[in-house]
Write a protein that holds these residues in place. Structure first.
Motif, PDB file in Angstrom:
ATOM      1  N   LYS A  17       0.755  -1.079  -0.261  1.00 43.72           N
ATOM      2  CA  LYS A  17      -0.055   0.034  -0.029  1.00 43.72           C
ATOM      3  C   LYS A  17       1.036   1.300   0.051  1.00 43.72           C
ATOM      4  O   LYS A  17       1.863   1.287   0.644  1.00 43.72           O
ATOM      5  N   ALA A  18       0.504   2.206  -0.778  1.00 46.21           N
ATOM      6  CA  ALA A  18       1.186   3.422  -0.714  1.00 46.21           C
ATOM      7  C   ALA A  18       1.650   4.117   0.610  1.00 46.21           C
ATOM      8  O   ALA A  18       2.883   4.463   0.697  1.00 46.21           O
ATOM      9  N   ALA A  19       0.896   3.907   1.572  1.00 44.08           N
ATOM     10  CA  ALA A  19       1.024   4.372   2.919  1.00 44.08           C
ATOM     11  C   ALA A  19       2.217   3.748   3.408  1.00 44.08           C
ATOM     12  O   ALA A  19       2.911   4.229   4.439  1.00 44.08           O
ATOM     13  N   GLU A  20       2.714   2.451   3.070  1.00 47.59           N
ATOM     14  CA  GLU A  20       3.636   1.611   3.649  1.00 47.59           C
ATOM     15  C   GLU A  20       5.082   1.549   2.749  1.00 47.59           C
ATOM     16  O   GLU A  20       5.765   1.087   3.133  1.00 47.59           O
ATOM     17  N   VAL A  21       5.032   2.479   1.940  1.00 46.34           N
ATOM     18  CA  VAL A  21       6.314   2.506   0.811  1.00 46.34           C
ATOM     19  C   VAL A  21       7.019   3.735   1.221  1.00 46.34           C
ATOM     20  O   VAL A  21       6.424   4.858   1.338  1.00 46.34           O
ATOM     21  N   ALA A  22       8.277   3.880   1.150  1.00 51.71           N
ATOM     22  CA  ALA A  22       9.297   4.796   1.125  1.00 51.71           C
ATOM     23  C   ALA A  22      10.355   4.605   0.287  1.00 51.71           C
ATOM     24  O   ALA A  22      10.588   3.453  -0.111  1.00 51.71           O
ATOM     25  N   GLN A  23      11.074   5.675  -0.276  1.00 52.95           N
ATOM     26  CA  GLN A  23      12.273   5.374  -1.299  1.00 52.95           C
ATOM     27  C   GLN A  23      13.059   4.970  -0.385  1.00 52.95           C
ATOM     28  O   GLN A  23      13.320   5.443   0.666  1.00 52.95           O
ATOM     29  N   ALA A  24      14.112   4.039  -0.904  1.00 52.35           N
ATOM     30  CA  ALA A  24      15.157   3.541  -0.289  1.00 52.35           C
ATOM     31  C   ALA A  24      16.146   4.852   0.008  1.00 52.35           C
ATOM     32  O   ALA A  24      16.537   5.652  -0.849  1.00 52.35           O
ATOM     33  N   ASN A  25      16.641   4.922   1.271  1.00 56.12           N
ATOM     34  CA  ASN A  25      17.930   5.590   1.490  1.00 56.12           C
ATOM     35  C   ASN A  25      19.216   5.103   1.449  1.00 56.12           C
ATOM     36  O   ASN A  25      19.409   3.773   1.333  1.00 56.12           O
ATOM     37  N   ALA A  26      20.233   5.753   2.233  1.00 51.80           N
ATOM     38  CA  ALA A  26      21.508   5.133   2.121  1.00 51.80           C
ATOM     39  C   ALA A  26      21.566   4.016   3.120  1.00 51.80           C
ATOM     40  O   ALA A  26      22.348   3.033   2.817  1.00 51.80           O
ATOM     41  N   ALA A  27      20.884   4.193   4.090  1.00 51.53           N
ATOM     42  CA  ALA A  27      20.953   3.015   4.968  1.00 51.53           C
ATOM     43  C   ALA A  27      20.533   1.483   4.298  1.00 51.53           C
ATOM     44  O   ALA A  27      20.957   0.586   4.444  1.00 51.53           O
ATOM     45  N   VAL A  28      19.375   1.740   3.532  1.00 50.29           N
ATOM     46  CA  VAL A  28      18.642   0.368   2.664  1.00 50.29           C
ATOM     47  C   VAL A  28      19.865   0.065   1.865  1.00 50.29           C
ATOM     48  O   VAL A  28      20.036  -1.105   1.845  1.00 50.29           O
ATOM     49  N   TYR A  29      20.307   1.112   1.064  1.00 49.54           N
ATOM     50  CA  TYR A  29      21.479   0.624   0.124  1.00 49.54           C
ATOM     51  C   TYR A  29      22.589  -0.161   0.856  1.00 49.54           C
ATOM     52  O   TYR A  29      23.267  -1.116   0.150  1.00 49.54           O
ATOM     53  N   ASN A  30      23.000   0.464   1.889  1.00 44.93           N
ATOM     54  CA  ASN A  30      24.193  -0.227   2.773  1.00 44.93           C
ATOM     55  C   ASN A  30      23.853  -1.359   3.041  1.00 44.93           C
ATOM     56  O   ASN A  30      24.747  -2.418   2.971  1.00 44.93           O
ATOM     57  N   LEU A  31      22.643  -1.648   3.691  1.00 46.69           N
ATOM     58  CA  LEU A  31      22.297  -3.155   3.903  1.00 46.69           C
ATOM     59  C   LEU A  31      22.226  -4.191   2.901  1.00 46.69           C
ATOM     60  O   LEU A  31      22.585  -5.237   2.690  1.00 46.69           O
ATOM     61  N   LEU A  32      21.471  -3.745   1.479  1.00 48.60           N
ATOM     62  CA  LEU A  32      21.521  -4.342   0.349  1.00 48.60           C
ATOM     63  C   LEU A  32      22.746  -4.609  -0.148  1.00 48.60           C
ATOM     64  O   LEU A  32      22.917  -5.749  -0.852  1.00 48.60           O
ATOM     65  N   ASN A  33      23.809  -4.000   0.068  1.00 52.23           N
ATOM     66  CA  ASN A  33      25.126  -4.241  -0.811  1.00 52.23           C
ATOM     67  C   ASN A  33      26.159  -4.489   0.322  1.00 52.23           C
ATOM     68  O   ASN A  33      27.197  -4.539  -0.071  1.00 52.23           O
ATOM     69  N   ASN A  34      25.730  -4.877   1.534  1.00 53.26           N
ATOM     70  CA  ASN A  34      26.503  -5.601   2.527  1.00 53.26           C
ATOM     71  C   ASN A  34      27.562  -6.526   1.977  1.00 53.26           C
ATOM     72  O   ASN A  34      26.855  -7.489   1.739  1.00 53.26           O
TER      73      ASN A  34
END
Length: 304
Positions: free
Chosen positions: A287-304
């Motif tokens: 749902k739109a209310a549950e979505v946010a754009q990925a921030n630097a912390a998210v990309y850091n996690l995904l690229n760990n």
């Protein structure tokens, strides 16, 4: 997950395919990444089997695969009834079942000691997968959605500064250089079904069940990658017990591949169960209310 078709009678469990405790596994999403053996297997050679994902975030090390449920005992034609040699009929039935899986939507379940993976693959190509597991005594979840094009979402309960467990993060795929996490839901063949026919040796079809042998030595998805484990297994690694359940229409309902015991490492079984083939399965869009754009912390996690 929704379905617009009437519910079918569930397949009856097959005691012969019950799953023993699993051992250490490797990740097909990150080639060569392994998770340490549990304490019960200490002292044995390290090894990995099956479909999974390995993730290292802080002190977490995660791997997945395996499953629960039983093989279908539907009315697939037996070799005796068809007049074909059992092995020819088995391989033909397996190839047809794999082909049918790739042409339809379906849901699947994979289960091991470390966690459970559930997922949906729509016939249109949209995909969703969720891993629930425990690492170092900490419960966690990793979840992802691919809706086509560049629309991808990620959510996790892994503790990380700047990352909310309550939010779905829409991320830019070009900013993720590693597939250790997103491989869980990016793959279009999450259960490695396309490799089955090529890795199965003997395959006998009887009463909606295919039994035979499976080559674990090719590594990768649904295989053993540790050379020490392969050496310890010897020729048995090329003839691991294999069983696939078919439903009444000859479609895959379950897969079981057993890794034989060796040394102090007990026998363990890779298991996959399929649901809702040929029915309408849908990815649950955030749902739109549950979505946010990925921030630097998210990309850091995904690229760990």
């Amino acid at each position: 997950m929704r379905t617009d078709a009437p519910a079918r009678r569930p397949a009856q469990p097959d005691p012969a395919l019950s799953m023993p405790a699993t051992g250490p596994l490797t990740s097909p999403f990150v080639s060569g990444v392994a998770v340490p053996a549990p304490a019960a297997a200490a002292g044995g050679a390290g090894q990995g089997v099956g479909r999974g994902v390995a993730l290292v975030v802080a002190l977490l090390a995660v791997v997945l695969l395996g499953g629960c449920g039983g093989a279908g005992d539907g009315g697939a034609t037996s070799a005796a009834a068809s007049g074909e040699p059992a092995e020819v009929a088995g391989k033909e039935a397996l190839a047809a079942a794999v082909k049918a899986l790739g042409e339809s939507g379906y849901a699947y379940t994979m289960k091991i000691d470390q966690g459970t993976v559930t997922g949906v693959v729509e016939s249109s190509g949209k995909r969703q997968a969720r891993l629930d597991g425990v690492a170092s005594g900490v419960r966690f979840s990793i979840e992802g959605i691919v809706l086509g094009g560049e629309e991808r979402y990620f959510r996790t309960s892994i503790p990380a500064t700047g990352v909310s467990a309550k939010k779905w993060y829409r991320f830019d795929r070009t900013k993720v250089g590693r597939t250790g996490i997103i491989g869980l839901f990016e793959t279009d063949d999450p259960t490695s079904s396309r490799d089955l026919a090529g890795r199965v040796g003997a395959a006998k079809l009887e009463h909606g069940r295919i039994t035979g042998t499976y080559d674990l030595t090719r590594g990768g998805d649904l295989g053993v990658t540790d050379r020490g484990a392969i050496a310890a297994l010897g020729e048995r690694a090329k003839r691991a017990p294999f069983a696939a359940g078919l439903d009444g229409q000859g479609r895959l309902s379950s897969i079981r591949i057993t890794v034989p015991a060796y040394g102090s490492t007990p026998e363990r079984t890779l298991a996959v169960d399929y649901q809702k083939q040929g029915m309408t399965v849908q990815v649950a869009v955030p749902k739109a209310a549950e979505v946010a754009q990925a921030n630097a912390a998210v990309y850091n996690l995904l690229n760990n």
